[in-house]
Design an enzyme around this catalytic site. Structure first.
Site, PDB file in Angstrom:
ATOM      1  N   ARG A   1     -19.380 -43.741  36.174  1.00  0.00           N
ATOM      2  CA  ARG A   1     -20.569 -43.135  35.539  1.00  0.00           C
ATOM      3  C   ARG A   1     -20.541 -41.616  35.728  1.00  0.00           C
ATOM      4  O   ARG A   1     -19.798 -41.114  36.576  1.00  0.00           O
ATOM      5  CB  ARG A   1     -21.836 -43.723  36.182  1.00  0.00           C
ATOM      6  CG  ARG A   1     -21.977 -45.184  35.838  1.00  0.00           C
ATOM      7  CD  ARG A   1     -23.302 -45.744  36.253  1.00  0.00           C
ATOM      8  NE  ARG A   1     -23.397 -47.104  35.735  1.00  0.00           N
ATOM      9  CZ  ARG A   1     -24.531 -47.739  35.499  1.00  0.00           C
ATOM     10  NH1 ARG A   1     -25.685 -47.165  35.748  1.00  0.00           N
ATOM     11  NH2 ARG A   1     -24.520 -48.959  35.032  1.00  0.00           N
TER      12      ARG A   1
ATOM     13  N   SER B   1     -20.369 -59.781  35.442  1.00  0.00           N
ATOM     14  CA  SER B   1     -19.961 -58.403  35.748  1.00  0.00           C
ATOM     15  C   SER B   1     -19.263 -58.244  37.095  1.00  0.00           C
ATOM     16  O   SER B   1     -19.617 -57.359  37.880  1.00  0.00           O
ATOM     17  CB  SER B   1     -21.176 -57.462  35.676  1.00  0.00           C
ATOM     18  OG  SER B   1     -21.718 -57.464  34.389  1.00  0.00           O
TER      19      SER B   1
ATOM     20  N   ASP C   1     -30.405 -54.978  36.616  1.00  0.00           N
ATOM     21  CA  ASP C   1     -29.881 -54.317  35.421  1.00  0.00           C
ATOM     22  C   ASP C   1     -31.023 -53.818  34.536  1.00  0.00           C
ATOM     23  O   ASP C   1     -32.097 -54.428  34.489  1.00  0.00           O
ATOM     24  CB  ASP C   1     -28.998 -55.316  34.650  1.00  0.00           C
ATOM     25  CG  ASP C   1     -28.102 -54.618  33.645  1.00  0.00           C
ATOM     26  OD1 ASP C   1     -28.011 -53.374  33.658  1.00  0.00           O
ATOM     27  OD2 ASP C   1     -27.488 -55.336  32.822  1.00  0.00           O
ATOM     28  N   GLY C   2     -30.766 -52.723  33.841  1.00  0.00           N
ATOM     29  CA  GLY C   2     -31.722 -52.230  32.851  1.00  0.00           C
ATOM     30  C   GLY C   2     -32.450 -50.954  33.234  1.00  0.00           C
ATOM     31  O   GLY C   2     -33.359 -50.521  32.521  1.00  0.00           O
ATOM     32  N   ASN C   3     -32.029 -50.340  34.356  1.00  0.00           N
ATOM     33  CA  ASN C   3     -32.699 -49.091  34.776  1.00  0.00           C
ATOM     34  C   ASN C   3     -32.538 -47.998  33.719  1.00  0.00           C
ATOM     35  O   ASN C   3     -33.491 -47.272  33.409  1.00  0.00           O
ATOM     36  CB  ASN C   3     -32.094 -48.570  36.084  1.00  0.00           C
ATOM     37  CG  ASN C   3     -32.411 -49.454  37.265  1.00  0.00           C
ATOM     38  OD1 ASN C   3     -33.215 -50.361  37.154  1.00  0.00           O
ATOM     39  ND2 ASN C   3     -31.772 -49.197  38.387  1.00  0.00           N
ATOM     40  N   GLY C   4     -31.301 -47.866  33.207  1.00  0.00           N
ATOM     41  CA  GLY C   4     -31.009 -46.799  32.242  1.00  0.00           C
ATOM     42  C   GLY C   4     -31.791 -46.983  30.952  1.00  0.00           C
ATOM     43  O   GLY C   4     -32.411 -46.034  30.435  1.00  0.00           O
ATOM     44  N   ARG C   5     -31.798 -48.218  30.428  1.00  0.00           N
ATOM     45  CA  ARG C   5     -32.514 -48.489  29.170  1.00  0.00           C
ATOM     46  C   ARG C   5     -34.023 -48.330  29.349  1.00  0.00           C
ATOM     47  O   ARG C   5     -34.721 -47.851  28.467  1.00  0.00           O
ATOM     48  CB  ARG C   5     -32.164 -49.899  28.657  1.00  0.00           C
ATOM     49  CG  ARG C   5     -30.845 -49.933  27.899  1.00  0.00           C
ATOM     50  CD  ARG C   5     -30.342 -51.331  27.728  1.00  0.00           C
ATOM     51  NE  ARG C   5     -29.848 -51.858  29.006  1.00  0.00           N
ATOM     52  CZ  ARG C   5     -29.683 -53.140  29.281  1.00  0.00           C
ATOM     53  NH1 ARG C   5     -29.981 -54.046  28.375  1.00  0.00           N
ATOM     54  NH2 ARG C   5     -29.199 -53.526  30.439  1.00  0.00           N
TER      55      ARG C   5
ATOM     56  N   ASN D   1     -18.973 -48.649  38.960  1.00  0.00           N
ATOM     57  CA  ASN D   1     -20.041 -47.643  38.794  1.00  0.00           C
ATOM     58  C   ASN D   1     -19.579 -46.205  39.100  1.00  0.00           C
ATOM     59  O   ASN D   1     -20.219 -45.247  38.688  1.00  0.00           O
ATOM     60  CB  ASN D   1     -21.263 -47.976  39.657  1.00  0.00           C
ATOM     61  CG  ASN D   1     -22.107 -49.118  39.101  1.00  0.00           C
ATOM     62  OD1 ASN D   1     -22.806 -49.800  39.839  1.00  0.00           O
ATOM     63  ND2 ASN D   1     -22.041 -49.341  37.797  1.00  0.00           N
TER      64      ASN D   1
HETATM   65  C1  FPP Z   1     -28.285 -51.077  36.771  1.00  0.00           C
HETATM   66  O1  FPP Z   1     -29.001 -50.486  35.751  1.00  0.00           O
HETATM   67  C2  FPP Z   1     -28.651 -50.559  38.075  1.00  0.00           C
HETATM   68  C3  FPP Z   1     -27.798 -49.955  38.966  1.00  0.00           C
HETATM   69  C4  FPP Z   1     -26.376 -49.746  38.699  1.00  0.00           C
HETATM   70  C5  FPP Z   1     -28.255 -49.436  40.270  1.00  0.00           C
HETATM   71  C6  FPP Z   1     -29.293 -50.212  40.993  1.00  0.00           C
HETATM   72  C7  FPP Z   1     -29.945 -49.326  41.965  1.00  0.00           C
HETATM   73  C8  FPP Z   1     -31.255 -49.324  42.268  1.00  0.00           C
HETATM   74  C9  FPP Z   1     -32.230 -50.284  41.757  1.00  0.00           C
HETATM   75  C10 FPP Z   1     -31.783 -48.281  43.163  1.00  0.00           C
HETATM   76  C11 FPP Z   1     -31.581 -48.348  44.623  1.00  0.00           C
HETATM   77  C12 FPP Z   1     -31.251 -49.634  45.208  1.00  0.00           C
HETATM   78  C13 FPP Z   1     -31.320 -49.919  46.516  1.00  0.00           C
HETATM   79  C14 FPP Z   1     -30.858 -51.243  47.002  1.00  0.00           C
HETATM   80  C15 FPP Z   1     -31.850 -48.985  47.510  1.00  0.00           C
HETATM   81  P1  FPP Z   1     -28.192 -49.676  34.647  1.00  0.00           P
HETATM   82  O2  FPP Z   1     -28.167 -48.247  35.038  1.00  0.00           O
HETATM   83  O3  FPP Z   1     -26.859 -50.309  34.453  1.00  0.00           O
HETATM   84  O4  FPP Z   1     -29.087 -49.894  33.380  1.00  0.00           O
HETATM   85  P2  FPP Z   1     -28.631 -49.963  31.865  1.00  0.00           P
HETATM   86  O5  FPP Z   1     -27.809 -51.204  31.728  1.00  0.00           O
HETATM   87  O6  FPP Z   1     -29.925 -50.044  31.121  1.00  0.00           O
HETATM   88  O7  FPP Z   1     -27.870 -48.710  31.577  1.00  0.00           O
END
Ligand code: FPP
Length: 253
Positions: free
Chosen positions: A72, A197, A21-25, A69
Site C-alpha cells: 500500500r 485473502s 475489511d472496508g475501512n478504505g471504502r 499490505n
Molecule cells: C482493511 O480495510 C483494513 C486493514 C488493512 C487494517 C485494519 C486495521 C484497523 C482496523 C486499525 C487498527 C487495528 C488494531 C488491531 C489496533 P481496507 O483498507 O482494505 O478497506 P478497503 O477494502 O475498503 O480498501
C-alpha cells in the site's frame, strides 16, 4: 430482539477469527482519506473485543496487517503502524481490567521498531491474564506461515531428527504460528467481500464463514452477536452425515 440474550452460551465457538475489511471504502464514502477509515476501525475492534469477551469467547483473532499490505502507499503503511502503537498503548489498561491476554501471529520481527516495541510491551503487560486471548495477525499471511513451517520441518529432517514417514498433520500444525490455539470455529469478514485473502488457510479447513456487507468502521457489538447466532444455526458435520452426528460420533478431524 436482544441479540445477546438469544445466544446459547453452552454452544459458543471457542475461536472466532475476523477479516476487518472496508475501512478504505467507508472513508471514501465520507469524502475522507483512507486512514480516516482505519482510525474509525479502532472503534469496531473495541466493540468486537468487548462483545466477544462479554459472552465468553476464548480466542479472538483479528487480521490487522497482511504481508501484502506493505504494497500500500507508504503514507498509509506508516499511518497504520502508528495507529497500532497508539491503540495498543491506550488499550492495555482495558485489556487488563477485562482479563484479556494480547498475543500476535505473523512475522513481527519485520515491523518498525516502535510498533514492535509497543506490541511486545502490550503482550508482556497482559501475559498474566487468563480470560480471552486476543490475537493480532500482523505481517501475517498463510502462505508465508506454511512455507516457514515447511522449511522448519525440512531442517529437522536434514538434521536426522525426523524421518519423512513420520510427518503427519500434527507435525505441520505444530510448526504453525497458531500451534497454541484451536482452529477457528467461525470466521467473519466485513464489507461484502467473500474470500479468505491468505488468512488461516490451513486452520479454516472446517471453519464456518459469515459474511456481512457492513464496512468495518460501522461494525457494532450487535453485528458480532448476529454472527454468533447465525453460527449456532449451522450444523457442523466434519465430513460425516447428519445421522452420524445425531448418534453422537466424535468427529475425526
Ligand atoms: C482493511 O480495510 C483494513 C486493514 C488493512 C487494517 C485494519 C486495521 C484497523 C482496523 C486499525 C487498527 C487495528 C488494531 C488491531 C489496533 P481496507 O483498507 O482494505 O478497506 P478497503 O477494502 O475498503 O480498501
Amino acid at each position: 430482539m436482544d441479540l445477546k440474550s438469544g445466544i446459547d452460551v453452552s454452544r459458543l465457538p471457542q475461536h472466532v477469527a475476523i477479516i476487518m475489511d472496508g475501512n478504505g471504502r467507508w472513508a471514501k464514502g465520507q469524502g475522507m482519506p483512507r486512514i480516516y477509515g482505519h482510525h474509525n476501525g479502532v472503534k469496531a475492534v473495541r466493540a468486537c473485543t468487548e462483545a466477544a469477551a462479554e459472552i465468553g469467547i476464548r480466542y479472538l483473532t483479528l487480521y490487522a496487517f497482511s504481508t501484502e499490505n506493505w504494497n500500500r502507499p507508504e503514507q498509509e503503511v506508516n499511518a497504520l503502524m502508528a495507529l497500532l502503537v497508539e491503540t495498543i498503548g491506550q488499550e492495555v489498561k482495558t485489556l487488563n481490567e477485562n482479563n484479556i491476554r494480547l498475543e500476535a501471529i505473523g512475522d513481527i520481527s519485520a515491523l518498525p521498531a516502535a510498533s514492535l516495541q509497543a506490541l511486545k510491551k502490550g503482550m508482556r503487560d497482559t501475559a498474566q491474564n487468563t480470560g480471552m486471548t486476543l490475537i493480532l495477525a500482523l505481517n501475517y499471511s498463510s502462505r508465508w506461515e506454511i512455507t516457514r513451517a515447511t522449511r522448519q520441518i525440512a531442517s529437522r529432517v536434514k538434521q536426522g531428527l525426523l524421518h519423512p514417514d513420520q510427518i503427519d498433520e500434527h507435525t505441520v500444525q505444530s510448526e504453525l504460528e497458531t500451534h497454541n490455539y484451536p482452529d477457528p470455529d467461525l470466521l467473519i469478514r466485513s464489507s461484502g467481500e467473500q474470500r479468505l485473502s491468505n488468512f488461516l488457510l490451513w486452520q479454516c479447513a472446517y471453519t464456518e464463514f459469515y459474511f456481512t456487507p457492513v464496512f468495518w468502521p460501522d461494525i457494532q457489538k450487535k453485528d458480532f452477536w448476529q454472527a454468533i447466532l447465525e453460527y449456532q444455526q449451522r450444523e457442523r458435520r466434519y465430513g460425516m452425515t447428519s445421522d452420524q452426528l445425531m448418534m453422537d460420533h466424535t468427529p475425526n478431524i
